[in-house]
Design a protein around this motif. Structure first.
Motif, PDB file in Angstrom:
ATOM      1  N   LEU A  29       0.827  -1.201   0.000  1.00 24.73           N
ATOM      2  CA  LEU A  29       0.000   0.000   0.000  1.00 24.73           C
ATOM      3  C   LEU A  29       0.863   1.253   0.000  1.00 24.73           C
ATOM      4  N   ALA A  30       2.040   1.175   0.618  1.00 22.80           N
ATOM      5  CA  ALA A  30       2.951   2.324   0.614  1.00 22.80           C
ATOM      6  C   ALA A  30       3.422   2.645  -0.796  1.00 22.80           C
ATOM      7  N   ALA A  31       3.724   1.613  -1.590  1.00 22.10           N
ATOM      8  CA  ALA A  31       4.167   1.829  -2.967  1.00 22.10           C
ATOM      9  C   ALA A  31       3.037   2.384  -3.821  1.00 22.10           C
ATOM     10  N   TYR A  32       1.834   1.863  -3.641  1.00 25.27           N
ATOM     11  CA  TYR A  32       0.700   2.365  -4.414  1.00 25.27           C
ATOM     12  C   TYR A  32       0.375   3.807  -4.027  1.00 25.27           C
ATOM     13  N   ASP A  33       0.387   4.105  -2.725  1.00 30.98           N
ATOM     14  CA  ASP A  33       0.030   5.453  -2.289  1.00 30.98           C
ATOM     15  C   ASP A  33       1.067   6.475  -2.744  1.00 30.98           C
ATOM     16  N   ILE A 131      -6.625  -2.633  -1.788  1.00 28.96           N
ATOM     17  CA  ILE A 131      -6.156  -1.804  -2.906  1.00 28.96           C
ATOM     18  C   ILE A 131      -7.319  -1.032  -3.519  1.00 28.96           C
ATOM     19  N   ILE A 132      -8.463  -1.691  -3.673  1.00 32.42           N
ATOM     20  CA  ILE A 132      -9.658  -1.001  -4.171  1.00 32.42           C
ATOM     21  C   ILE A 132     -10.033   0.141  -3.229  1.00 32.42           C
ATOM     22  N   ALA A 133     -10.002  -0.133  -1.917  1.00 35.08           N
ATOM     23  CA  ALA A 133     -10.353   0.903  -0.940  1.00 35.08           C
ATOM     24  C   ALA A 133      -9.388   2.082  -1.026  1.00 35.08           C
ATOM     25  N   LEU A 134      -8.101   1.807  -1.209  1.00 34.60           N
ATOM     26  CA  LEU A 134      -7.118   2.882  -1.351  1.00 34.60           C
ATOM     27  C   LEU A 134      -7.421   3.727  -2.579  1.00 34.60           C
ATOM     28  N   ALA A 135      -7.673   3.063  -3.727  1.00 37.40           N
ATOM     29  CA  ALA A 135      -7.950   3.808  -4.962  1.00 37.40           C
ATOM     30  C   ALA A 135      -9.188   4.685  -4.799  1.00 37.40           C
ATOM     31  N   GLN A 137     -10.485   5.870  -1.934  1.00 41.30           N
ATOM     32  CA  GLN A 137     -10.239   6.946  -0.982  1.00 41.30           C
ATOM     33  C   GLN A 137      -9.380   8.045  -1.588  1.00 41.30           C
ATOM     34  N   ARG A 138      -8.341   7.654  -2.313  1.00 47.44           N
ATOM     35  CA  ARG A 138      -7.453   8.649  -2.894  1.00 47.44           C
ATOM     36  C   ARG A 138      -8.112   9.376  -4.062  1.00 47.44           C
ATOM     37  N   THR A 139      -9.079   8.740  -4.718  1.00 48.96           N
ATOM     38  CA  THR A 139      -9.881   9.441  -5.722  1.00 48.96           C
ATOM     39  C   THR A 139     -10.656  10.581  -5.062  1.00 48.96           C
ATOM     40  N   LYS A 140     -11.233  10.302  -3.901  1.00 49.32           N
ATOM     41  CA  LYS A 140     -11.949  11.350  -3.152  1.00 49.32           C
ATOM     42  C   LYS A 140     -10.990  12.441  -2.693  1.00 49.32           C
ATOM     43  N   ASP A 141      -9.831  12.013  -2.188  1.00 52.93           N
ATOM     44  CA  ASP A 141      -8.879  12.977  -1.612  1.00 52.93           C
ATOM     45  C   ASP A 141      -8.302  13.921  -2.661  1.00 52.93           C
ATOM     46  N   THR A 142      -8.005  13.375  -3.851  1.00 53.69           N
ATOM     47  CA  THR A 142      -7.276  14.140  -4.862  1.00 53.69           C
ATOM     48  C   THR A 142      -8.166  14.801  -5.898  1.00 53.69           C
ATOM     49  N   ARG A 144      -8.917  13.330  -8.487  1.00 54.15           N
ATOM     50  CA  ARG A 144      -8.519  12.649  -9.720  1.00 54.15           C
ATOM     51  C   ARG A 144      -9.047  11.220  -9.666  1.00 54.15           C
ATOM     52  N   THR A 145      -9.405  10.662 -10.806  1.00 56.77           N
ATOM     53  CA  THR A 145      -9.806   9.263 -10.840  1.00 56.77           C
ATOM     54  C   THR A 145      -8.566   8.383 -10.785  1.00 56.77           C
ATOM     55  N   ILE A 146      -8.453   7.589  -9.740  1.00 57.22           N
ATOM     56  CA  ILE A 146      -7.350   6.645  -9.604  1.00 57.22           C
ATOM     57  C   ILE A 146      -7.864   5.268 -10.030  1.00 57.22           C
ATOM     58  N   SER A 147      -7.334   4.771 -11.120  1.00 57.98           N
ATOM     59  CA  SER A 147      -7.758   3.478 -11.644  1.00 57.98           C
ATOM     60  C   SER A 147      -6.847   2.364 -11.131  1.00 57.98           C
ATOM     61  N   ILE A 148      -7.326   1.126 -11.237  1.00 59.38           N
ATOM     62  CA  ILE A 148      -6.499  -0.031 -10.917  1.00 59.38           C
ATOM     63  C   ILE A 148      -6.368  -0.906 -12.153  1.00 59.38           C
ATOM     64  N   TYR A 149      -5.284  -1.675 -12.207  1.00 57.44           N
ATOM     65  CA  TYR A 149      -4.929  -2.425 -13.415  1.00 57.44           C
ATOM     66  C   TYR A 149      -4.475  -3.825 -13.002  1.00 57.44           C
ATOM     67  N   PRO A 150      -5.382  -4.644 -12.447  1.00 60.27           N
ATOM     68  CA  PRO A 150      -4.980  -5.944 -11.925  1.00 60.27           C
ATOM     69  C   PRO A 150      -4.556  -6.923 -13.014  1.00 60.27           C
ATOM     70  N   GLU A 151      -3.519  -7.689 -12.693  1.00 66.86           N
ATOM     71  CA  GLU A 151      -3.093  -8.777 -13.577  1.00 66.86           C
ATOM     72  C   GLU A 151      -3.417 -10.105 -12.922  1.00 66.86           C
ATOM     73  N   THR A 152      -4.075 -10.971 -13.653  1.00 66.34           N
ATOM     74  CA  THR A 152      -4.313 -12.332 -13.181  1.00 66.34           C
ATOM     75  C   THR A 152      -3.073 -13.159 -13.502  1.00 66.34           C
ATOM     76  N   LYS A 153      -2.373 -13.607 -12.478  1.00 67.55           N
ATOM     77  CA  LYS A 153      -1.134 -14.359 -12.657  1.00 67.55           C
ATOM     78  C   LYS A 153      -1.445 -15.852 -12.800  1.00 67.55           C
ATOM     79  N   HIS A 154      -0.836 -16.478 -13.782  1.00 67.31           N
ATOM     80  CA  HIS A 154      -0.912 -17.932 -13.967  1.00 67.31           C
ATOM     81  C   HIS A 154      -2.341 -18.476 -13.849  1.00 67.31           C
TER      82      HIS A 154
END
Length: 332
Positions: A29-33, A131-135, A137-142, A144-154
């Motif tokens: 979460l620190a890296a995403y924030d 991660i969804i909650a962070l995106a 919350q930070r959309t509200k704070d900023t 700006r629309t903060i999108s997420i880009y999940p990758e399904t691994k294997h």
């Protein structure tokens, strides 16, 4: 074959690859924030399952390189060897741990030979829901629309052991109210069949990832190279909104290839990966000196790609990416 630059189909977005992973341990979460604070449009979690069915953010399900699991004696007997997508891997795997157990671990820098380890041991492994909650919350704070880009691994591997990731991913996104193409989400995969399956489950934008070598682990195509021909791209466009190619595929030596133009002709956006600052990763023409840890001219490398008309890019250094994109797309 080279091509003239093409116009982006969408305004270029800056995708924080595993967060601001050049500055904090990846997939925390620190890296995403930090990435959001630096102006990234999108944060990117790779998703793998736990033993009890949660999705968590790790680059791989083998976690000895990104956590302190090896220093936990209570988990010593979990070390094992598995075959994943045809490759033998030895270590500790998320699918053998409950979420509660994984939460006792702490993240560490995956590339200590190149990057600072000052933040090792400080951050937990986050869940998709966190991660969804962070995106949100930070959309509200900023504002700006903060999108997420999940990758399904294997995805084929996990489906084969009864821990498929498609259904829980769509369930979490649906709970968040994200089901359509205008949702602040992109779903990506190096495989084909799970993207085609996801196409039947959701209206969310799908991205076909491709590497410079090899092919999809599900055997849906002989190799990525043939998927990136004009005819192959037309087939990809039947289920995907865009492609995420290895940045090397944009160039033949110092000459642009026709990939961006070919993809745009097929109606596909292009989001190449991954722009990292260190000399070890930048293309030779953009290196500064010979020390692999020294930062090269990654801004110049990004500018060159933007000049081809890409629709966004993945970077470990969002601040550099944002500043470069803004200078090119929105000159001051």
């Amino acid at each position: 074959m080279s091509a003239e630059p093409t116009t982006p189909l969408s305004p270029p977005i800056v995708i924080a690859h595993r967060g601001a992973s050049g500055e904090r341990p990846e997939h925390t979460l620190a890296a995403y924030d930090l990435a959001i604070r630096e102006g990234a449009d999108v944060i990117e979690p790779d998703l793998v399952p736990t033993k009890d069915g949660h999705l968590v953010a790790r680059h791989e399900n083998e976690i000895s390189g990104t956590t302190d699991v090896a220093s936990h004696p209570e988990f010593a007997d979990r070390r094992t060897t598995k075959t994943i997508d045809g490759q033998s891997e030895t270590g500790w795997f998320t699918e053998d741990f409950t979420l509660a157990e994984l939460k006792t671990l702490r993240a560490r820098e995956r590339l200590p030979q190149l990057r600072s380890t000052a933040y090792d041991g400080q951050f937990e492994i986050p869940t998709l829901e966190e991660i969804i909650a962070l995106a949100k919350q930070r959309t509200k704070d900023t504002g700006r629309t903060i999108s997420i880009y999940p990758e399904t691994k294997h995805p084929t591997y996990f489906a084969g052991i009864g821990k498929g990731t498609d259904a829980p991913l769509i369930a979490a996104l649906t709970k968040a109210g994200w089901t359509t193409a205008d949702a602040p989400v992109f779903i990506q995969s190096f495989e084909v069949k799970n993207l085609q399956h996801l196409k039947t489950m959701t209206g969310i934008r799908l991205i076909q990832l491709v590497a410079a070598e090899g092919g999809p682990a599900d055997g849906a195509a002989p190799d990525y190279a043939r998927m990136m021909t004009p005819e192959g791209l037309k087939r990809v466009a039947t289920y995907a909104w865009g492609i995420g190619p290895d940045k090397a595929m944009l160039w033949s030596g110092d000459t642009p290839t026709s990939l961006v133009a070919d993809a745009h002709r097929a109606g596909l956006r292009v989001h190449p990966w991954t722009y990292r600052a260190e000399n070890y990763f930048v293309r030779p023409a953009f290196r500064r000196g010979s020390d692999p840890k020294t930062h090269g001219d990654v801004a110049g490398e990004i500018r060159a790609a933007l000049g081809q008309g890409i629709d966004g890019f993945f970077t470990d250094f969002p601040q550099i990416g944002v500043d470069t994109r803004n200078a090119v797309v929105r000159p001051r």
